[in-house]
Design an enzyme around this catalytic site. Sequence first.
Site, PDB file in Angstrom:
ATOM      1  N   CYS A 189     -39.891  79.431  83.362  1.00  0.00           N
ATOM      2  CA  CYS A 189     -38.605  79.753  83.972  1.00  0.00           C
ATOM      3  C   CYS A 189     -38.767  80.805  85.062  1.00  0.00           C
ATOM      4  CB  CYS A 189     -37.636  80.246  82.923  1.00  0.00           C
ATOM      5  SG  CYS A 189     -38.223  81.734  82.152  1.00  0.00           S
TER       6      CYS A 189
ATOM      7  N   GLU B 175     -37.552  70.270  69.944  1.00  0.00           N
ATOM      8  CA  GLU B 175     -38.104  69.151  69.170  1.00  0.00           C
ATOM      9  C   GLU B 175     -39.371  68.592  69.822  1.00  0.00           C
ATOM     10  OE1 GLU B 175     -35.424  69.395  71.012  1.00  0.00           O
ATOM     11  OE2 GLU B 175     -34.408  67.469  71.369  1.00  0.00           O
ATOM     12  N   ARG B 176     -39.707  69.077  71.032  1.00  0.00           N
ATOM     13  CA  ARG B 176     -40.898  68.532  71.703  1.00  0.00           C
ATOM     14  C   ARG B 176     -42.197  69.186  71.219  1.00  0.00           C
ATOM     15  NH1 ARG B 176     -37.937  65.747  74.860  1.00  0.00           N
ATOM     16  NH2 ARG B 176     -36.400  66.609  76.295  1.00  0.00           N
TER      17      ARG B 176
END
Length: 496
Positions: free
Chosen positions: A279, A174-175
């Site tokens: 990551c 949602e960012r």
Amino acid sequence: MIEHWIGGRFTAGVSTRRAPVYQPATGQQQHEVLLGEPDDVDAAVTAAAAAFEGWREESLSRRTKVLFAFRELVNARAGRLAEIVSDEHGKVLSDAAGEIQRGLEVIEYACGIPSLVAGSYSHQASAGVDVFDFREPLGVCAGITPFNFPAMVPMWMHPIAIACGNTFVLKPSERDPSVSGFVAELWREAGLPDGVFNVVHGDRVAVDAILAHPGIAAVSFVGSTPIARYIHQQASATGKRVQALGGAKNHAVVLPDADLDFAADHLSASAFGSAGQRCMAISAAVAVGGAADELVDRVSRKAGEVVVGPGRDPASEMGPVITPAAKERIENLIAAGERQGATLAVDGRGLKVPGYENGFFVGPTVLDRVGAGMDVYREEVFGPVLSVLRAPTVDDAIEMINSNPYGNGTALFTGSGAAARRFQRGVHVGMIGINVPIPVPMAYHSFGGWKDSLFGQSHIYGPEGVAFYTRAKVVTQRWPGEDALTEASLHFPTAR
Ligand code: NAD
């Protein structure tokens, strides 16, 4: 307003809740995104289930044509995709372009679907009996993805799932949600039937609805470790196939025989690129033997040279972090490191970029003499912070890596083949770089970590991606006639 994409069109569905979407460089809110409700997830699954009946029956030839067209469109619009990613994520344009390129490579891999799903055939396995196998799609598959690669990580999933004949529901972060709607339009332009690819925006409510939905066959998740663990447990409990990739603490071990300039260059690029929000970023450098001080000097010099600024400025090498909360958390972890005894060689806290004083910037930071018990080492920082640790021997470094709960990626800098071989056999880590700091496997090798970096059996994309999104059937057949032995027996059948 950023809406869902269900059944081939944008829709608000029944959603009323909204979340702000920021431009991290300015700190300004630039959009709002709808947060999906269980009924929105259900609408997407219903559309995907209806589309599955037709899509699974499409020939490999037709599916491949759609994949090729999608590949051409993503390639043609790569610049626009990178801009959308940069504006909402904050990463610099060249980095965003790299993300699109790596996503494109997975699409290109998926273009080879006819040979990827080809089965094998054993002729005359027994007298008059042939055995062959083939793979079928699973049905409606879901993907739940993180903010840090808003285009690439979904592309680790949907091109392969769709090429295999499945239909797909994506729940992006949602960012930075906008790019998913853009990608949906490209799929439609490529000729993908409505309902095969759907996007439901949202937060935990949408995720829980996906996990509980009986119409979803498989869930791919990429994100932080606590959520990955939760997704794996919940999806498994409802009988879904699940792969859940989690967080990381990636170590780079630098041996005394390494080229220190080369190592320092690559360490700083991998620690500070994308503001450390990868990551596979190196967040812990382990200096073996006597080279530690020299390495810290060189990495610190590099850290001081990184040009920090807004993603759209071509001069910028590193952008802001994603939210004010992320900035605060990273700065608190730096402070904790210093408090707990580390030496702050370069301090990126309090950085102000002229003209962008409200942006969520944290400068490159180097902490030396970090210990394994410190918070900045134990936690995934996910910011531009490199911790330097020291180990007497390569075996001690391997032991340090193996004691860490994460096992995503690791790298070794050395000139010794024997040391490299010892390292790659000894570490309990899924992806290993030898003089390569961010060893993200190419699209035709699968991506995945060990331990708390992956829950489930399958790595993502590549051959394991194809296996994840399909299941096998094996057919043993005979046609009674001249060659076939047809008499029945109560014995367990054996070949004749
Ligand atoms: P996150 O775990 O906060 O969010 C990932 C997804 O889960 C998002 O779609 C989010 O909406 C959803 N989510 C968040 N909280 C939830 C909750 N309580 N219940 C259900 N769903 C929830 O991760 P992030 O901050 O977006 O991304 C950064 C993390 O992702 C880092 O830990 C990073 O290491 C990891 N990551 C891992 C890989 C990998 O391949 N292993 C790749 C990229 C990112």
